[in-house]
Write a protein that holds these residues in place. Structure first.
Motif, PDB file in Angstrom:
ATOM      1  N   LEU A 188       0.833  -1.194   0.000  1.00  8.99           N
ATOM      2  CA  LEU A 188       0.000   0.000   0.000  1.00  8.99           C
ATOM      3  C   LEU A 188       0.870   1.247   0.000  1.00  8.99           C
ATOM      4  CD1 LEU A 188      -2.708  -1.001   2.640  1.00  8.99           C
ATOM      5  CD2 LEU A 188      -2.561  -1.591   0.209  1.00  8.99           C
ATOM      6  N   ASP A 189       0.410   2.267  -0.701  1.00 15.99           N
ATOM      7  CA  ASP A 189       1.112   3.549  -0.719  1.00 15.99           C
ATOM      8  C   ASP A 189       0.255   4.543   0.059  1.00 15.99           C
ATOM      9  OD1 ASP A 189       2.866   5.580  -1.265  1.00 15.99           O
ATOM     10  OD2 ASP A 189       2.047   6.000  -3.253  1.00 15.99           O
ATOM     11  N   LEU A 190       0.480   4.632   1.361  1.00 14.56           N
ATOM     12  CA  LEU A 190      -0.348   5.437   2.253  1.00 14.56           C
ATOM     13  C   LEU A 190       0.337   6.750   2.610  1.00 14.56           C
ATOM     14  CD1 LEU A 190      -1.498   2.603   4.699  1.00 14.56           C
ATOM     15  CD2 LEU A 190      -2.844   3.651   2.870  1.00 14.56           C
ATOM     16  N   ASP A 191      -0.452   7.807   2.593  1.00 16.69           N
ATOM     17  CA  ASP A 191       0.064   9.090   3.048  1.00 16.69           C
ATOM     18  C   ASP A 191       0.416   8.986   4.532  1.00 16.69           C
ATOM     19  OD1 ASP A 191       0.285  12.142   2.589  1.00 16.69           O
ATOM     20  OD2 ASP A 191      -0.961  11.958   4.396  1.00 16.69           O
ATOM     21  N   PRO A 192       1.592   9.440   4.942  1.00 17.20           N
ATOM     22  CA  PRO A 192       2.015   9.263   6.338  1.00 17.20           C
ATOM     23  C   PRO A 192       1.212  10.084   7.337  1.00 17.20           C
ATOM     24  CG  PRO A 192       3.583  10.640   5.152  1.00 17.20           C
ATOM     25  CD  PRO A 192       2.624  10.095   4.131  1.00 17.20           C
ATOM     26  N   ILE A 193       0.456  11.071   6.864  1.00 16.89           N
ATOM     27  CA  ILE A 193      -0.319  11.906   7.775  1.00 16.89           C
ATOM     28  C   ILE A 193      -1.768  11.452   7.851  1.00 16.89           C
ATOM     29  CG2 ILE A 193      -1.123  14.246   8.250  1.00 16.89           C
ATOM     30  CD1 ILE A 193       1.394  15.257   6.797  1.00 16.89           C
ATOM     31  N   LEU A 194      -2.429  11.364   6.708  1.00 18.48           N
ATOM     32  CA  LEU A 194      -3.856  11.067   6.706  1.00 18.48           C
ATOM     33  C   LEU A 194      -4.167   9.576   6.695  1.00 18.48           C
ATOM     34  CD1 LEU A 194      -5.275  13.755   4.248  1.00 18.48           C
ATOM     35  CD2 LEU A 194      -5.188  13.802   6.754  1.00 18.48           C
ATOM     36  N   GLY A 195      -3.289   8.761   6.072  1.00 16.96           N
ATOM     37  CA  GLY A 195      -3.593   7.341   5.950  1.00 16.96           C
ATOM     38  C   GLY A 195      -4.448   7.038   4.735  1.00 16.96           C
ATOM     39  N   SER A 196      -4.635   8.003   3.845  1.00 17.39           N
ATOM     40  CA  SER A 196      -5.278   7.779   2.549  1.00 17.39           C
ATOM     41  C   SER A 196      -4.191   7.383   1.560  1.00 17.39           C
ATOM     42  CB  SER A 196      -5.962   9.056   2.088  1.00 17.39           C
ATOM     43  OG  SER A 196      -4.990  10.073   1.839  1.00 17.39           O
ATOM     44  N   THR A 197      -4.564   7.186   0.285  1.00 18.09           N
ATOM     45  CA  THR A 197      -3.499   7.021  -0.695  1.00 18.09           C
ATOM     46  C   THR A 197      -2.703   8.320  -0.769  1.00 18.09           C
ATOM     47  OG1 THR A 197      -4.906   7.761  -2.522  1.00 18.09           O
ATOM     48  CG2 THR A 197      -4.825   5.386  -2.109  1.00 18.09           C
ATOM     49  N   ARG A 198      -1.456   8.198  -1.148  1.00 20.33           N
ATOM     50  CA  ARG A 198      -0.594   9.375  -1.207  1.00 20.33           C
ATOM     51  C   ARG A 198      -1.088  10.377  -2.261  1.00 20.33           C
ATOM     52  NH1 ARG A 198       4.585   9.283   1.015  1.00 20.33           N
ATOM     53  NH2 ARG A 198       4.441   7.009   1.011  1.00 20.33           N
ATOM     54  N   THR A 199      -1.696   9.857  -3.321  1.00 21.11           N
ATOM     55  CA  THR A 199      -2.187  10.732  -4.385  1.00 21.11           C
ATOM     56  C   THR A 199      -3.425  11.496  -3.954  1.00 21.11           C
ATOM     57  OG1 THR A 199      -1.351   9.149  -6.019  1.00 21.11           O
ATOM     58  CG2 THR A 199      -2.913  10.799  -6.796  1.00 21.11           C
ATOM     59  N   LEU A 200      -4.291  10.852  -3.172  1.00 22.49           N
ATOM     60  CA  LEU A 200      -5.540  11.487  -2.754  1.00 22.49           C
ATOM     61  C   LEU A 200      -5.322  12.522  -1.655  1.00 22.49           C
ATOM     62  CD1 LEU A 200      -8.630  11.616  -2.923  1.00 22.49           C
ATOM     63  CD2 LEU A 200      -8.719   9.705  -1.295  1.00 22.49           C
ATOM     64  N   ALA A 201      -4.318  12.328  -0.835  1.00 24.19           N
ATOM     65  CA  ALA A 201      -4.128  13.149   0.363  1.00 24.19           C
ATOM     66  C   ALA A 201      -4.197  14.655   0.130  1.00 24.19           C
ATOM     67  CB  ALA A 201      -2.820  12.763   1.053  1.00 24.19           C
TER      68      ALA A 201
END
Length: 464
Positions: free
Chosen positions: A315-328
């Motif tokens: 998974l490619d998760l945004d480190p802040i929100l926990g969404s995908t990095r692209t969606l964040a």
């Protein structure tokens, strides 16, 4: 489509977004299975069945689901009526789950505990995309899937009370003792005896907090000895007062307006800059040593995603929100309110793990700006991609109700307590608080309670 089409697409969760994905899959003729942890459809929503949504029916149903239901003679509810969570289940989700195109594919009591690639751990690459997903359930059962759509939401994983994002000292003990209630407790119904005549502290700044405050203030009018305290991490409650008349959803705008009036009237005691550090037998203690009495505590600090079952996937998760990095950056509550989130679909939801998608409230991670309409469009886009219809998958269209603001990036030098994205202030005019709860569906829903309020006001806004 995945190279293992002999296996069904697994949809996790039989709430609004999961069933929308099922409707899209059924419409396109793709095999699927819906795995619902609860014993009934929309089990999480059933826990707040008493709450009225602040978005009317026209925002609360999925087009593909409506088309299926209309084939059975189903009549859509009045599009301008505000349903309760119970209405959402009885008048829409239960009939949808019972539809002949969906019912045979739904499995209840099927809690997913782990997802992996059959024969592959996270490290192995060669041949990975051709291997089906292996899904393990809580009872030890395993099944294979060609793709996974996780629409399980965040309702079961509330944020902790602790002001630092971790549990406060004594918090787990208070949960075990039943003193802490999450989200939107039914204070006028089945939980009334647990709240009536008690000193209650509500922690949080979002609609779940303000809606609960409205309900508790009403309870205090009829139950002597009921005292209501509101604890916020921010230095002012202004953000939580919301958009008032500037909100395109009047019921949502009325939430903060009503609370503002009750605070001004002295019916709710506000404690700002309160970072919970400890939960004691007597109440709550802040990081700077202040104490607030609380026989009962309501944790309305929002929720966060639990990606643990998918920990063996890439998974490619945004480190802040926990969404995908692209969606964040598109949903960042420091920059966006509900009405300013741009349309997005399969491309923004894609992970390195082929044909694994998280949709619905969980896709937003810790951002609170999710609405049901967003999740329905996510489901449509993702299923179109799984069907190989990339033109449709990328033709993403989304119309969201405006909240009366643009963003909160520079409005307040304060934390996003409930993940709330609010700005401005809300001068209050005359407010009449009436019986009845309401909430906005942030999917995973939707999750913001309120008491029906009539008011005229203007100012900032909050997302539901």
């Amino acid at each position: 489509m995945n190279t293992t089409p002999q296996h069904p697409v697994a949809v996790i969760g039989a709430g609004p977004i999961g069933l929308a994905a099922a409707a899209q899959l059924a419409t396109r003729g793709l095999d699927f299975v819906v795995l619902e942890a609860g014993d009934t459809v929309a089990a999480s929503i059933a826990e707040w069945a008493h709450v009225r949504l602040f978005s009317p029916w026209r925002f609360d149903t999925d087009p593909a689901a409506r088309a299926l239901l209309e084939q059975t003679g189903w009549t859509a509810p009045d599009p301008e009526t505000l349903p309760t969570g119970g209405d959402l289940i009885s008048d829409y989700l239960a009939p949808l789950a019972a539809h002949p195109a969906i019912a045979p594919h739904v499995r209840f009591g099927a809690a997913v505990t782990a997802i992996a690639r059959q024969g592959f751990d996270k490290v192995r690459t060669t041949g990975r995309d051709a291997s089906p997903y292996l899904i393990r359930l809580a009872d030890g059962t395993e099944l294979l899937a060609s793709a996974v759509i996780d629409a399980s939401g965040t309702w079961r994983t509330p944020n902790p009370l602790g002001g630092n994002g971790i549990s406060a000292h004594g918090e787990s003990v208070a949960y075990a003792d039943g003193r802490i209630h999450n989200g939107m407790p039914d204070v006028h119904g089945r939980l009334r005896t647990q709240f009536a005549g008690k000193t209650i502290s509500v922690v949080g700044a979002g609609h779940s907090a303000t809606g609960t405050l409205l309900a508790l203030a009403e309870l205090a009018d009829t139950e002597p000895g009921t005292a209501v305290h509101w604890l916020l991490r921010s230095p002012s409650p202004d953000r939580a007062y919301g958009g008032g008349a500037a909100d395109a959803l009047p019921a949502r705008g009325a939430i903060g307006t009503g609370v503002h009036a009750l605070v001004d009237a002295g019916k709710i005691t506000v404690h700002t800059g309160f970072l919970v550090a400890e939960v004691t037998d007597q109440g709550l203690v802040s990081a700077d040593g202040r104490k607030v009495d609380a026989q009962v505590i309501v944790n309305s600090t929002g929720a966060r995603p639990d990606h643990t079952p998918a920990s063996e996937l890439r998974l490619d998760l945004d480190p802040i929100l926990g969404s995908t990095r692209t969606l964040a950056p598109l949903i960042d509550p420091n920059q966006h309110s509900c009405g300013t989130v741009p349309p997005h679909g399969v491309d923004e939801l894609t992970h390195p793990e082929k044909d694994f998608y998280v949709i619905g409230a969980k896709s937003y991670g810790r951002a609170p700006t999710f609405l049901l309409a967003t999740g329905y469009e996510q489901a449509r886009s993702v299923v179109a991609a799984l069907a190989g219809d990339w033109d449709a998958a990328r033709d993403v269209k989304l119309e969201l109700p405006e909240t009366g603001v643009c963003s909160s990036s520079n409005a307040f030098d304060s934390d996003q307590e409930d993940g709330g994205s609010c700005c401005g202030s809300a001068p209050v005019a005359t407010v009449e608080v009436k019986r009845g709860l309401a909430t906005g569906v942030t999917g995973g829903l939707l999750t913001l309670p309120l008491v029906e309020v009539g008011a005229k006001a203007s100012g900032g806004s909050c997302c539901g």
